[in-house]
Design a protein around this motif. Structure first.
Motif, PDB file in Angstrom:
ATOM      1  N   PRO A   1       0.802  -1.222   0.000  1.00  0.00           N
ATOM      2  CA  PRO A   1       0.000   0.000   0.000  1.00  0.00           C
ATOM      3  C   PRO A   1       0.836   1.275   0.000  1.00  0.00           C
ATOM      4  O   PRO A   1       0.423   2.297  -0.564  1.00  0.00           O
ATOM      5  CB  PRO A   1      -0.806  -0.123   1.279  1.00  0.00           C
ATOM      6  CG  PRO A   1      -0.919  -1.565   1.514  1.00  0.00           C
ATOM      7  CD  PRO A   1       0.318  -2.192   0.982  1.00  0.00           C
ATOM      8  N   ASP A   2       2.010   1.269   0.583  1.00  0.00           N
ATOM      9  CA  ASP A   2       2.806   2.498   0.625  1.00  0.00           C
ATOM     10  C   ASP A   2       3.685   2.655  -0.606  1.00  0.00           C
ATOM     11  O   ASP A   2       4.517   3.557  -0.657  1.00  0.00           O
ATOM     12  CB  ASP A   2       3.675   2.499   1.894  1.00  0.00           C
ATOM     13  CG  ASP A   2       4.639   1.347   1.912  1.00  0.00           C
ATOM     14  OD1 ASP A   2       4.434   0.409   1.111  1.00  0.00           O
ATOM     15  OD2 ASP A   2       5.597   1.373   2.707  1.00  0.00           O
ATOM     16  N   GLY A   3       3.520   1.810  -1.643  1.00  0.00           N
ATOM     17  CA  GLY A   3       4.270   1.972  -2.871  1.00  0.00           C
ATOM     18  C   GLY A   3       5.585   1.218  -2.906  1.00  0.00           C
ATOM     19  O   GLY A   3       6.212   1.128  -3.952  1.00  0.00           O
ATOM     20  N   SER A   4       6.027   0.686  -1.761  1.00  0.00           N
ATOM     21  CA  SER A   4       7.264  -0.098  -1.788  1.00  0.00           C
ATOM     22  C   SER A   4       6.960  -1.498  -2.321  1.00  0.00           C
ATOM     23  O   SER A   4       5.805  -1.892  -2.477  1.00  0.00           O
ATOM     24  CB  SER A   4       7.858  -0.177  -0.379  1.00  0.00           C
ATOM     25  OG  SER A   4       6.950  -0.814   0.467  1.00  0.00           O
ATOM     26  N   THR A   5       8.007  -2.251  -2.645  1.00  0.00           N
ATOM     27  CA  THR A   5       7.803  -3.568  -3.230  1.00  0.00           C
ATOM     28  C   THR A   5       7.921  -4.644  -2.159  1.00  0.00           C
ATOM     29  O   THR A   5       8.612  -4.473  -1.158  1.00  0.00           O
ATOM     30  CB  THR A   5       8.856  -3.835  -4.313  1.00  0.00           C
ATOM     31  OG1 THR A   5      10.150  -3.678  -3.731  1.00  0.00           O
ATOM     32  CG2 THR A   5       8.706  -2.876  -5.461  1.00  0.00           C
ATOM     33  N   SER A   6       7.236  -5.774  -2.404  1.00  0.00           N
ATOM     34  CA  SER A   6       7.261  -6.875  -1.453  1.00  0.00           C
ATOM     35  C   SER A   6       8.148  -7.992  -1.996  1.00  0.00           C
ATOM     36  O   SER A   6       7.845  -8.587  -3.031  1.00  0.00           O
ATOM     37  CB  SER A   6       5.841  -7.388  -1.236  1.00  0.00           C
ATOM     38  OG  SER A   6       5.892  -8.654  -0.644  1.00  0.00           O
ATOM     39  N   ASP A   7       9.243  -8.247  -1.313  1.00  0.00           N
ATOM     40  CA  ASP A   7      10.159  -9.291  -1.766  1.00  0.00           C
ATOM     41  C   ASP A   7       9.546 -10.682  -1.647  1.00  0.00           C
ATOM     42  O   ASP A   7       9.914 -11.588  -2.382  1.00  0.00           O
ATOM     43  CB  ASP A   7      11.454  -9.246  -0.944  1.00  0.00           C
ATOM     44  CG  ASP A   7      12.418  -8.221  -1.496  1.00  0.00           C
ATOM     45  OD1 ASP A   7      12.159  -7.743  -2.621  1.00  0.00           O
ATOM     46  OD2 ASP A   7      13.389  -7.885  -0.805  1.00  0.00           O
ATOM     47  N   LEU A   8       8.596 -10.835  -0.729  1.00  0.00           N
ATOM     48  CA  LEU A   8       8.007 -12.152  -0.501  1.00  0.00           C
ATOM     49  C   LEU A   8       7.228 -12.659  -1.706  1.00  0.00           C
ATOM     50  O   LEU A   8       6.996 -13.854  -1.840  1.00  0.00           O
ATOM     51  CB  LEU A   8       7.053 -12.080   0.699  1.00  0.00           C
ATOM     52  CG  LEU A   8       7.684 -12.148   2.074  1.00  0.00           C
ATOM     53  CD1 LEU A   8       6.593 -11.990   3.111  1.00  0.00           C
ATOM     54  CD2 LEU A   8       8.380 -13.465   2.254  1.00  0.00           C
ATOM     55  N   SER A   9       6.819 -11.706  -2.592  1.00  0.00           N
ATOM     56  CA  SER A   9       5.942 -12.113  -3.680  1.00  0.00           C
ATOM     57  C   SER A   9       6.716 -12.742  -4.827  1.00  0.00           C
ATOM     58  O   SER A   9       6.105 -13.238  -5.763  1.00  0.00           O
ATOM     59  CB  SER A   9       5.175 -10.898  -4.184  1.00  0.00           C
ATOM     60  OG  SER A   9       6.088  -9.933  -4.658  1.00  0.00           O
ATOM     61  N   VAL A  10       8.051 -12.701  -4.788  1.00  0.00           N
ATOM     62  CA  VAL A  10       8.854 -13.232  -5.887  1.00  0.00           C
ATOM     63  C   VAL A  10       9.554 -14.502  -5.418  1.00  0.00           C
ATOM     64  O   VAL A  10       9.948 -14.601  -4.258  1.00  0.00           O
ATOM     65  CB  VAL A  10       9.889 -12.178  -6.353  1.00  0.00           C
ATOM     66  CG1 VAL A  10      10.634 -12.668  -7.557  1.00  0.00           C
ATOM     67  CG2 VAL A  10       9.193 -10.892  -6.679  1.00  0.00           C
ATOM     68  N   SER A  11       9.699 -15.444  -6.334  1.00  0.00           N
ATOM     69  CA  SER A  11      10.325 -16.722  -5.981  1.00  0.00           C
ATOM     70  C   SER A  11      11.762 -16.505  -5.480  1.00  0.00           C
ATOM     71  O   SER A  11      12.473 -15.620  -5.964  1.00  0.00           O
ATOM     72  CB  SER A  11      10.328 -17.630  -7.208  1.00  0.00           C
ATOM     73  OG  SER A  11      11.580 -18.197  -7.407  1.00  0.00           O
ATOM     74  N   SER A  12      12.160 -17.318  -4.501  1.00  0.00           N
ATOM     75  CA  SER A  12      13.458 -17.104  -3.859  1.00  0.00           C
ATOM     76  C   SER A  12      14.607 -17.328  -4.836  1.00  0.00           C
ATOM     77  O   SER A  12      15.672 -16.725  -4.712  1.00  0.00           O
ATOM     78  CB  SER A  12      13.596 -18.029  -2.664  1.00  0.00           C
ATOM     79  OG  SER A  12      13.513 -19.361  -3.085  1.00  0.00           O
ATOM     80  N   THR A  13      14.391 -18.192  -5.868  1.00  0.00           N
ATOM     81  CA  THR A  13      15.447 -18.407  -6.864  1.00  0.00           C
ATOM     82  C   THR A  13      15.754 -17.108  -7.611  1.00  0.00           C
ATOM     83  O   THR A  13      16.914 -16.720  -7.767  1.00  0.00           O
ATOM     84  CB  THR A  13      14.996 -19.470  -7.861  1.00  0.00           C
ATOM     85  OG1 THR A  13      14.507 -20.582  -7.148  1.00  0.00           O
ATOM     86  CG2 THR A  13      16.123 -19.882  -8.752  1.00  0.00           C
ATOM     87  N   LEU A  14      14.674 -16.412  -8.064  1.00  0.00           N
ATOM     88  CA  LEU A  14      14.881 -15.148  -8.767  1.00  0.00           C
ATOM     89  C   LEU A  14      15.513 -14.127  -7.846  1.00  0.00           C
ATOM     90  O   LEU A  14      16.349 -13.326  -8.259  1.00  0.00           O
ATOM     91  CB  LEU A  14      13.545 -14.624  -9.291  1.00  0.00           C
ATOM     92  CG  LEU A  14      12.905 -15.441 -10.400  1.00  0.00           C
ATOM     93  CD1 LEU A  14      11.566 -14.852 -10.771  1.00  0.00           C
ATOM     94  CD2 LEU A  14      13.798 -15.461 -11.608  1.00  0.00           C
ATOM     95  N   ARG A  15      15.103 -14.148  -6.556  1.00  0.00           N
ATOM     96  CA  ARG A  15      15.657 -13.190  -5.609  1.00  0.00           C
ATOM     97  C   ARG A  15      17.169 -13.418  -5.459  1.00  0.00           C
ATOM     98  O   ARG A  15      17.963 -12.488  -5.467  1.00  0.00           O
ATOM     99  CB  ARG A  15      14.970 -13.370  -4.248  1.00  0.00           C
ATOM    100  CG  ARG A  15      14.408 -12.095  -3.695  1.00  0.00           C
ATOM    101  CD  ARG A  15      13.784 -12.348  -2.341  1.00  0.00           C
ATOM    102  NE  ARG A  15      12.609 -13.183  -2.400  1.00  0.00           N
ATOM    103  CZ  ARG A  15      12.251 -14.013  -1.418  1.00  0.00           C
ATOM    104  NH1 ARG A  15      12.979 -14.117  -0.336  1.00  0.00           N
ATOM    105  NH2 ARG A  15      11.162 -14.727  -1.528  1.00  0.00           N
TER     106      ARG A  15
END
Lengths: 99, 304
Positions: free
Chosen positions: B234-248
């Motif tokens: 909601p505050d415009g920042s990104t959520s790292d949890l939403s992306v697969s850990s391999t890509l991270r």
């Protein structure tokens, strides 16, 4: 062209495969190099079969292919089971004779 | 079909090619072109960093060898080489690379000091010895495959396999069955503990208290829904949890949260230029400069 050139090619491929077995650490690549050596031997068998004008060399090459298929199946199963227990496919890490 | 093949094999042209002690010019050209490819493929197998590339190089070498078998009159082996080696064995390799290979990089730590150079030296020496040995051997007999293939290549092989080599052939059957059973035994895993039910899993989640709700899906409210684009909070920042850990881990996450503002600013800038308002500053026209600077600031922050 002298048909012995096929034999020189087979020797070269065998050498490259043998060097690869010694140099590489990844077990899968080592296995591929073993396959390369088997293929080089098959090329030599087929060339000799043609030089001597009988089919025995081709029969032996055929048996080599069957043995290579069986060997790949068992070898890759071993690599997968080692990878499961040690989380690595490097031949350096499999230094214990147990899982 | 069979009669056509056998007439082809016993035709005068094949006999003629078989009786000469040297191969035809066409075969020589084919040999020199394809042998280069075969050697390059073999070198690629050894030297490529990723095992997938090694497997593909090896498949190329094997196809070239199949062409060589066909050119030398081993028609059955040529087809079997393509079907068994490039078809079955290399695909098996690719399956295992998919299972194992992504995290299996070659370790650069040397267990034995100077082992690579010594191995390369041994390889070169061995090759020189082998090739010199072939050079010194007396290879003056050249009968050719025409006479042996006169009754058909497959028929000739079948006659040999079921007469002289029938014992080896039967042993081969036993070997194949043993290999299949062995592979199944080696890769089979016995489940030693009971499978956890959905209720137990949810209770464990609440007990740990780390992430009780499901993980957010990628791309939510982020203008794209590709898997490598993180969801926007909601505050415009990104959520790292939403992306697969391999890509991270690989650093392949794309942040598109500032793309729209940047595109708007670029559009305003080009419109101002097209209207010829060059005397004015970009900020005075539409406030595009402000948006552009804030967008670039946020992009830099995101990069940090």
């Amino acid at each position: 062209m002298n048909p012995a050139n096929y034999l020189y090619l087979a020797a070269l491929l065998f050498t490259i495969g043998a060097a690869g077995v010694l140099i590489r650490r990844n077990a899968i690549v080592v296995f591929m190099c073993v396959e390369l050596m088997l293929n080089a031997c098959n090329l030599a068998f087929v060339t000799f079969s043609r030089m001597h004008g009988n089919l025995d060399g081709q029969v032996i090459a055929f048996f080599t292919m069957v043995v290579a298929a069986a060997e790949v199946v068992v070898g890759l199963a071993i690599i997968v089971s080692i990878f499961r227990s040690r989380h690595s496919a490097s031949v350096d890490d499999a230094n214990l004779m147990k899982l | 079909m069979m009669t056509a093949l056998s007439t082809l094999a016993s035709s005068p042209a094949v006999q003629l090619a078989a009786t000469t002690s040297r191969t035809s010019t066409g075969e020589a050209v084919q040999f020199w072109v394809l042998a280069t490819i075969a050697v390059l493929g073999a070198l690629g197998t050894v030297l490529m960093k990723k095992s997938v590339h090694s497997a593909l190089s090896l498949a190329g070498t094997m196809i070239v060898l199949a062409v060589f078998y066909l050119a030398q009159g081993a028609y059955f082996l040529g087809i079997v080489q393509i079907v068994v080696y490039t078809g079955a064995i290399m695909m098996l390799f690719l399956f295992v690379v998919m299972l194992v290979g992504i995290t299996a990089a070659d370790s650069l730590k040397e267990t034995l000091k100077g082992q690579r150079w010594m191995a390369a030296g041994c390889g070169i020496g061995f090759g020189i010895l082998l090739i010199a040995g072939i050079g010194n051997a007396s290879l003056d007999t050249f009968a050719g495959a025409g006479q042996a293939n006169s009754g058909g290549n497959v028929q000739g092989l079948a006659r040999l396999v079921f007469t002289n080599y029938v014992w080896a052939f039967e042993i081969t059957g036993a070997l194949l069955i043993t290999a299949a059973v062995g592979a199944m035994v080696l890769t089979h895993r016995e489940r030693t503990e009971e499978r956890r039910t959905q209720r137990e899993l949810s209770e464990a989640r609440v007990r740990d208290g780390l992430q009780v709700t499901p993980l957010p899906p990628p791309g939510t409210y982020a203008r794209h829904n590709a898997v490598d684009i993180p969801a926007l909070l909601p505050d415009g920042s990104t959520s790292d949890l939403s992306v697969s850990s391999t890509l991270r881990d690989r650093g392949q996450i794309r942040d598109v949260s500032t793309d729209a503002m940047r595109r708007l600013a670029a559009l305003d800038q080009s419109a101002a230029e097209w209207l010829g308002r060059k005397g004015l500053k970009a900020e005075d026209v539409t406030g595009a400069g402000e948006i552009a600077t804030s967008a670039s600031d946020r992009a830099e922050e995101g990069a940090k």
